[in-house]
Scaffold this motif. Structure first.
Motif, PDB file in Angstrom:
ATOM      1  N   SER A   1       0.818  -1.215   0.000  1.00 31.60           N
ATOM      2  CA  SER A   1       0.000   0.000   0.000  1.00 31.60           C
ATOM      3  C   SER A   1       0.851   1.265   0.000  1.00 31.60           C
ATOM      4  O   SER A   1       0.398   2.323  -0.445  1.00 31.60           O
ATOM      5  CB  SER A   1      -0.952   0.012   1.194  1.00 31.60           C
ATOM      6  OG  SER A   1      -0.236  -0.073   2.415  1.00 31.60           O
ATOM      7  N   ASP A   2       2.105   1.167   0.468  1.00 30.86           N
ATOM      8  CA  ASP A   2       2.998   2.323   0.414  1.00 30.86           C
ATOM      9  C   ASP A   2       3.356   2.688  -1.019  1.00 30.86           C
ATOM     10  O   ASP A   2       3.737   3.833  -1.297  1.00 30.86           O
ATOM     11  CB  ASP A   2       4.296   2.035   1.177  1.00 30.86           C
ATOM     12  CG  ASP A   2       4.069   1.852   2.666  1.00 30.86           C
ATOM     13  OD1 ASP A   2       3.208   2.562   3.220  1.00 30.86           O
ATOM     14  OD2 ASP A   2       4.737   0.999   3.261  1.00 30.86           O
TER      15      ASP A   2
ATOM     16  N   GLU B   1       1.262   1.910  -3.764  1.00 27.31           N
ATOM     17  CA  GLU B   1       0.091   2.105  -4.610  1.00 27.31           C
ATOM     18  C   GLU B   1      -0.242   3.587  -4.734  1.00 27.31           C
ATOM     19  O   GLU B   1      -0.140   4.339  -3.759  1.00 27.31           O
ATOM     20  CB  GLU B   1      -1.107   1.351  -4.037  1.00 27.31           C
ATOM     21  CG  GLU B   1      -0.957  -0.155  -4.121  1.00 27.31           C
ATOM     22  CD  GLU B   1      -2.112  -0.887  -3.487  1.00 27.31           C
ATOM     23  OE1 GLU B   1      -2.527  -1.915  -4.038  1.00 27.31           O
ATOM     24  OE2 GLU B   1      -2.600  -0.427  -2.432  1.00 27.31           O
TER      25      GLU B   1
ATOM     26  N   THR C   1      -2.412   7.030  -4.932  1.00 27.56           N
ATOM     27  CA  THR C   1      -3.580   7.444  -4.150  1.00 27.56           C
ATOM     28  C   THR C   1      -4.874   7.201  -4.911  1.00 27.56           C
ATOM     29  O   THR C   1      -5.914   6.932  -4.304  1.00 27.56           O
ATOM     30  CB  THR C   1      -3.464   8.935  -3.785  1.00 27.56           C
ATOM     31  OG1 THR C   1      -3.046   9.674  -4.944  1.00 27.56           O
ATOM     32  CG2 THR C   1      -2.459   9.135  -2.674  1.00 27.56           C
TER      33      THR C   1
ATOM     34  N   PRO D   1       2.286   7.650  -4.827  1.00 30.99           N
ATOM     35  CA  PRO D   1       2.387   6.704  -3.718  1.00 30.99           C
ATOM     36  C   PRO D   1       2.873   7.407  -2.446  1.00 30.99           C
ATOM     37  O   PRO D   1       3.411   8.518  -2.508  1.00 30.99           O
ATOM     38  CB  PRO D   1       3.437   5.707  -4.222  1.00 30.99           C
ATOM     39  CG  PRO D   1       4.318   6.526  -5.111  1.00 30.99           C
ATOM     40  CD  PRO D   1       3.422   7.565  -5.744  1.00 30.99           C
TER      41      PRO D   1
ATOM     42  N   ASP E   1       0.356  -0.759 -10.856  1.00 30.91           N
ATOM     43  CA  ASP E   1       0.085   0.093  -9.688  1.00 30.91           C
ATOM     44  C   ASP E   1       1.193   0.013  -8.638  1.00 30.91           C
ATOM     45  O   ASP E   1       0.929   0.025  -7.429  1.00 30.91           O
ATOM     46  CB  ASP E   1      -1.265  -0.270  -9.052  1.00 30.91           C
ATOM     47  CG  ASP E   1      -2.433  -0.043  -9.981  1.00 30.91           C
ATOM     48  OD1 ASP E   1      -2.339   0.862 -10.827  1.00 30.91           O
ATOM     49  OD2 ASP E   1      -3.437  -0.779  -9.876  1.00 30.91           O
TER      50      ASP E   1
ATOM     51  N   TYR F   1       7.445  -2.344  -5.684  1.00 31.73           N
ATOM     52  CA  TYR F   1       7.382  -2.952  -4.354  1.00 31.73           C
ATOM     53  C   TYR F   1       8.238  -4.208  -4.285  1.00 31.73           C
ATOM     54  O   TYR F   1       9.021  -4.398  -3.333  1.00 31.73           O
ATOM     55  CB  TYR F   1       5.936  -3.281  -3.995  1.00 31.73           C
ATOM     56  CG  TYR F   1       5.801  -4.088  -2.718  1.00 31.73           C
ATOM     57  CD1 TYR F   1       6.246  -3.578  -1.500  1.00 31.73           C
ATOM     58  CD2 TYR F   1       5.244  -5.363  -2.733  1.00 31.73           C
ATOM     59  CE1 TYR F   1       6.132  -4.319  -0.326  1.00 31.73           C
ATOM     60  CE2 TYR F   1       5.121  -6.112  -1.565  1.00 31.73           C
ATOM     61  CZ  TYR F   1       5.572  -5.588  -0.372  1.00 31.73           C
ATOM     62  OH  TYR F   1       5.471  -6.324   0.781  1.00 31.73           O
TER      63      TYR F   1
ATOM     64  N   SER G   1     -11.604  -0.611  -5.754  1.00 35.31           N
ATOM     65  CA  SER G   1     -10.252  -0.334  -5.250  1.00 35.31           C
ATOM     66  C   SER G   1      -9.806  -1.372  -4.235  1.00 35.31           C
ATOM     67  O   SER G   1      -8.665  -1.849  -4.260  1.00 35.31           O
ATOM     68  CB  SER G   1     -10.195   1.052  -4.616  1.00 35.31           C
ATOM     69  OG  SER G   1     -10.647   2.042  -5.495  1.00 35.31           O
ATOM     70  N   GLU G   2     -10.698  -1.738  -3.322  1.00 33.37           N
ATOM     71  CA  GLU G   2     -10.318  -2.672  -2.269  1.00 33.37           C
ATOM     72  C   GLU G   2      -9.988  -4.043  -2.842  1.00 33.37           C
ATOM     73  O   GLU G   2      -9.073  -4.728  -2.342  1.00 33.37           O
ATOM     74  CB  GLU G   2     -11.444  -2.781  -1.234  1.00 33.37           C
ATOM     75  CG  GLU G   2     -12.777  -3.235  -1.800  1.00 33.37           C
ATOM     76  CD  GLU G   2     -13.891  -3.217  -0.763  1.00 33.37           C
ATOM     77  OE1 GLU G   2     -13.562  -3.192   0.449  1.00 33.37           O
ATOM     78  OE2 GLU G   2     -15.064  -3.229  -1.154  1.00 33.37           O
TER      79      GLU G   2
ATOM     80  N   HIS H   1      -6.526  -3.812  -4.608  1.00 35.00           N
ATOM     81  CA  HIS H   1      -5.452  -3.789  -3.614  1.00 35.00           C
ATOM     82  C   HIS H   1      -5.242  -5.172  -3.011  1.00 35.00           C
ATOM     83  O   HIS H   1      -4.100  -5.652  -2.896  1.00 35.00           O
ATOM     84  CB  HIS H   1      -5.771  -2.799  -2.497  1.00 35.00           C
ATOM     85  CG  HIS H   1      -4.893  -2.987  -1.286  1.00 35.00           C
ATOM     86  ND1 HIS H   1      -3.569  -2.612  -1.267  1.00 35.00           N
ATOM     87  CD2 HIS H   1      -5.143  -3.570  -0.072  1.00 35.00           C
ATOM     88  CE1 HIS H   1      -3.040  -2.922  -0.100  1.00 35.00           C
ATOM     89  NE2 HIS H   1      -3.974  -3.506   0.640  1.00 35.00           N
ATOM     90  N   ARG H   2      -6.324  -5.817  -2.637  1.00 37.41           N
ATOM     91  CA  ARG H   2      -6.189  -7.136  -1.994  1.00 37.41           C
ATOM     92  C   ARG H   2      -5.543  -8.142  -2.937  1.00 37.41           C
ATOM     93  O   ARG H   2      -4.640  -8.896  -2.537  1.00 37.41           O
ATOM     94  CB  ARG H   2      -7.568  -7.633  -1.552  1.00 37.41           C
ATOM     95  CG  ARG H   2      -7.542  -9.021  -0.928  1.00 37.41           C
ATOM     96  CD  ARG H   2      -8.939  -9.535  -0.661  1.00 37.41           C
ATOM     97  NE  ARG H   2      -9.007 -10.983  -0.872  1.00 37.41           N
ATOM     98  CZ  ARG H   2     -10.119 -11.663  -1.077  1.00 37.41           C
ATOM     99  NH1 ARG H   2     -11.280 -11.026  -1.132  1.00 37.41           N
ATOM    100  NH2 ARG H   2     -10.087 -12.964  -1.253  1.00 37.41           N
TER     101      ARG H   2
ATOM    102  N   ALA I   1      -1.835  -7.257  -3.336  1.00 36.37           N
ATOM    103  CA  ALA I   1      -1.103  -7.511  -2.098  1.00 36.37           C
ATOM    104  C   ALA I   1      -0.928  -9.005  -1.857  1.00 36.37           C
ATOM    105  O   ALA I   1       0.159  -9.472  -1.478  1.00 36.37           O
ATOM    106  CB  ALA I   1      -1.824  -6.856  -0.921  1.00 36.37           C
TER     107      ALA I   1
END
Length: 604
Positions: free
Chosen positions: A8-9, A11, A13, A339, A397, A402, A583-584, A587-588, A591
């Protein structure tokens, strides 16, 4: 290095959809981002300031934004849950009131490739398969009376193009057979006459651009007689082609200012975008500043031709909207997606070329972290398509950055089938999925193993890239892949080709194969057939509503592996399709994929 950082650091905004529109008066621009948790339509002033959202979707995804000539409303399309059954909507810019222009949930509609509104704003051009699911027609809607006319209904897959300056004619592009064979027609909207502009006996790609101000020619990007796409004018009376630019790379976008004064185009130079601009009054090219070293898209010009606006990303800057003042040369970022992590941790990818066994050199972007004397694991990341291209952007993204921060390198190759390197290179994989492309990936692994700094190898890919991942773990197990992540991945080419949306089936038969006549060949090339050879830790991600790679493609190979007692992680997202909208969820999925790769590649 970077062990305290999480994905998340890295990704941005916000994420942006691949759409952009500039208001007729040049004071505002419209776009789509996911700041509200889902992709919604927003407007911002060119002079600076925050967004004003005109939609508030939670289960739908907004796309394809166009501004009405009067500046008071915006057109967009939206689907539900990722099902890609796009419907057309008009939104009032001041009030946000939305009006549905189509209501056929079982069909999909697409606005014209150029400005879908006629110059006087009275007519709207779009394509849809509401008459027959297998045929995509071109339709014109009278925005005053609501009357809809079907102006091109010859069958196949066609799209509306651009309105002529006087609003009496409309270009239409017809995809015939492979995606590299496109024909241009002109429809006389008043009487329905249809004329073909492109040659009858030659297969070539014609990507249609705007009409010239006098209405006597159409700008086209074409590879006619070439291996790469150049920029030309197609005379509508004589059908003659006059070249404007024939670079040694592909011209990929073109824009013309509404006043007809300025022509701009983008050239794809080894993946990086180069901007060119011409003053049509003098016929001379204008000096323009170099764009940041990355990928520009959705090229737009203000009506007076004084400013270029694009979506832009570099390996260290996420997608944002960039403005270029053609008079002063000043460049300005109009949005600020970024990010949280400091840019000092980023690595700049290096463009490498590794040898394939037939003598071809395959380009690839290598993200290599500093490695003082240590072996470094490498993820081979395979793009989708296959006719797309890995380019110098803030890829996935920030996922590549990362992984590099955690001591894992990424090699992102443009294997045979990729666009950007000529027609022959792109067509090499037609009806050869799991053939020359897999050979290129085999050679990528061999190239990496020859590097003294390389440790364990992993795999990552989405869509076609997911198919390539499954092909590698099932047909190239000798490389001892340490981990593999496949997202929305075809596993059985017979069931995959049979499941395609009706309007895609002709193209899929040519690009992949016909499930009825090529059953044995497709079965032999399917990862499902070779699943018993898979021994790498495998993670599959699937959108339940995916119309392009339906869920059974993942279900069947998971069942095959679990039936053998082989563990495989399988995550299904019930509210997503092929391209994740929420978005969630995005991200999931990213990640979880990153941590799966890190766990197995670094044994941590």
């Amino acid at each position: 290095m970077g062990t305290d950082l999480v994905l998340s650091d890295f990704e941005p905004t916000v994420r942006f959809k691949d759409t952009l529109a500039v208001s007729p008066d040049g004071r505002f621009f419209a776009y789509v981002d996911d700041a509200l948790g889902q992709f919604n339509l927003a407007v911002r002033p060119m002079s600076g300031g925050g967004p004003r959202y005109l939609t508030s979707y939670s289960g739908s995804t907004a796309r394809a934004v166009s501004w009405h000539p009067d500046g008071r409303s915006l057109l967009h399309i939206a689907d539900t849950g990722g099902n890609e059954a796009y419907q057309l909507y008009l939104v009032d810019v001041e009030t946000g009131v939305r009006t549905a222009l189509t209501d056929a949930p079982g069909s999909a509609f697409h606005p014209a490739i150029g400005d879908p509104f006629s110059p006087d704003g009275k007519l709207l051009a779009y394509a849809g398969n509401d008459r027959n699911p297998a045929d995509q027609d071109v339709l014109v809607r009278d925005l005053v009376s609501g009357e809809v006319r079907r102006v091109f209904d010859r069958g196949g897959r066609v799209y509306a193009g651009h309105w002529s300056p006087d609003g009496t004619r409309l270009t239409v592009t017809e995809w015939r057979g492979a995606t590299t064979d496109r024909v241009v027609h002109v429809v006389h909207v008043d009487d329905g006459r249809i004329e073909r502009l492109t040659p009858e006996d030659t297969a070539a790609t014609f990507q249609i651009g705007p009409w010239l101000p006098g209405g006597d020619g159409v700008l086209v990007l074409t590879d006619l007689g070439r291996d790469l796409a150049g920029l030309a004018v197609l005379d509508v009376a004589t059908r003659e082609l006059t070249w404007i630019d024939q670079p040694v790379w592909d011209v990929e976008e073109v824009a013309l200012s509404r006043d007809g004064s300025t022509l701009a185009w983008l050239v794809n130079v080894d993946g990086a975008s180069q901007l060119k601009v011409r003053d049509l009054a003098t016929g001379r090219d204008r000096p323009v500043p170099a764009l940041p070293p990355g990928h520009a898209a959705q090229l737009r010009l203000t009506a007076d031709g004084r400013r270029v606006v694009v979506r832009m990303s570099t390996p260290t800057v996420p997608w944002n909207v960039l403005s270029v003042d053609l008079d002063s040369g000043e460049q300005a970022w109009l949005t600020d997606a970024r990010p949280a992590v400091d840019a000092s941790v980023f690595v700049e990818p290096v463009l490498v070329r590794y040898p394939a066994r037939d003598g071809t050199t395959v380009p690839a972007y290598l993200y290599r972290p500093p490695s003082p004397g240590d072996e470094v694991p490498v993820v081979v990341a395979i793009h989708g398509g296959p006719p797309t291209q890995e380019r110098p952007t803030y890829s996935n993204d920030g996922l590549f950055q990362y992984l590099a921060s955690r001591g894992v390198a990424v090699l992102a190759p443009n294997i045979r089938g990729s666009s950007g390197y000529g027609l022959a290179y792109q067509r090499a994989v037609h009806r050869d999925w799991g053939g020359i492309d897999l050979s290129d990936l085999d050679d990528a692994a061999r190239y990496l193993k020859d590097q003294p700094w390389v440790g364990r190898l992993g795999l990552l890919g989405r869509s076609y890239g997911g198919f390539a991942v499954l092909s590698c773990v099932s047909r190239l197990p000798e490389h001892d892949w340490a981990a593999a992540v496949a997202w929305c991945a075809p596993s059985n080419l017979v069931t995959f080709t049979r499941s395609q949306p009706p309007t895609w089936r002709t193209q899929v038969a040519i690009m992949v194969g016909d499930p009825d006549t090529d059953t044995e060949f497709l079965t032999g090339r399917s990862p499902f057939t070779h699943a018993d050879r898979i021994r790498a830790p495998l993670f599959l991600i699937q959108g339940a509503n995916d119309p392009r790679v339906p869920r059974p493609e993942s279900d069947q190979i998971v069942a095959r592996l679990r039936g053998r007692g082989i563990g495989v992680r399988y995550d299904i997202y019930p509210d997503e399709g092929h391209v994740f909208g929420r978005s969630e969820n995005q991200h999931r999925a990213h990640a979880d994929a990153a941590e799966f790769l890190l766990k197995h590649l670094k044994k941590c």
